[in-house]
Each structure stands twice: as structure tokens, then as C-alpha cells.
Design a protein around this motif. Sequence first.
Motif, short mmCIF file in Angstrom:
data_model
loop_
_atom_site.label_atom_id
_atom_site.label_comp_id
_atom_site.label_asym_id
_atom_site.label_seq_id
_atom_site.Cartn_x
_atom_site.Cartn_y
_atom_site.Cartn_z
N GLN A 36 0.86 -1.17 0.00
CA GLN A 36 0.00 0.00 0.00
C GLN A 36 0.90 1.23 0.00
O GLN A 36 1.68 1.42 0.94
N PRO A 37 0.85 2.04 -1.06
CA PRO A 37 1.71 3.21 -1.10
C PRO A 37 1.34 4.20 0.00
O PRO A 37 0.19 4.32 0.40
N VAL A 38 2.36 4.90 0.46
CA VAL A 38 2.14 5.88 1.52
C VAL A 38 1.55 7.13 0.89
O VAL A 38 2.06 7.65 -0.09
N THR A 39 0.47 7.62 1.47
CA THR A 39 -0.17 8.83 0.96
C THR A 39 0.07 9.97 1.93
O THR A 39 0.34 9.77 3.11
#
Length: 139
Positions: A36-39
Motif C-alpha cells: 500500500q503506497p504511503v499517501t
Amino acid sequence: MHTHLQTAAPTPVAYGPDGTPYYAAPPAPAPLALYQPVTGLPAPAAQHRPATLTAYLPEPMDVPGRDPWPARLLAGGVALGAGGIGLSFLLQALAAATTGLGLLAAVLALVWLLKNGSGSGGGRGGAVNVHVNVTNRNR
């Protein structure tokens, strides 16, 4: 006669919440997790942007008066010269091939003439039997 085949143990399969299968080898060090990419963080390119951006942009070639005619003439001359050299090599190879074929045909014709004779070969035509019978009727 019995053959005993050893089969590997089936690989355990874990399914994610959306139904995606995740295959893990038997000695899995940790459970698999979805990436899950960091937002919320700024993009790395935005942090290291230079203060002033200078770039050299060449003038477009469509501007009147910027026609590079000397370069086009030089390129055309080089292309014509290379084409002439290639054509000369082609014609030279063609001439050599036709000369070789002509010499081969002449040698084969000479061999055929020597083998078969030309008609007046000076006795080479084979044996000729001549029988002459002369009678005088005025006796």
C-alpha cells in the motif's frame, strides 16, 4: 515393478480480502502483506526542483531563412557518391561473371569440336571403306 514418485507438498495459498491468491513457500518468514503506497507525503521530484529552470530550445526549422541547403547538398553528394561506388562494384562483379561464363563456354565448345571433329579433320572422322569397280564398255 513399482515406481515410487515423490511429490512436493502443496504450496499453501492465502487469499486477500479481494480474492487475490498469495502463494507462500513452506518456510515463510512472515505473513505476506499487500503493498500500500504511503499517501500524504510530497512527491520526491517536488522537493528537489531547482529554483530557476533554464533550457536551450533550438529555433524551429520552419523559420524562413534557416534552410540548411549546404547540409542538404553535402548529404545528397555523399549519397550520390556512395551509390556510384556501389553501382561500380555491382557492374564490375557482373562483368567478371559474364567473362568467366564466356570463357567456360569457349572451352566447352573447343572440347566438343576436338571430340566430334569438324567434318574435314584429316582422317579423324573414322574408317571409310571405298570399293571402286571400273569396267570399260568400249572394248
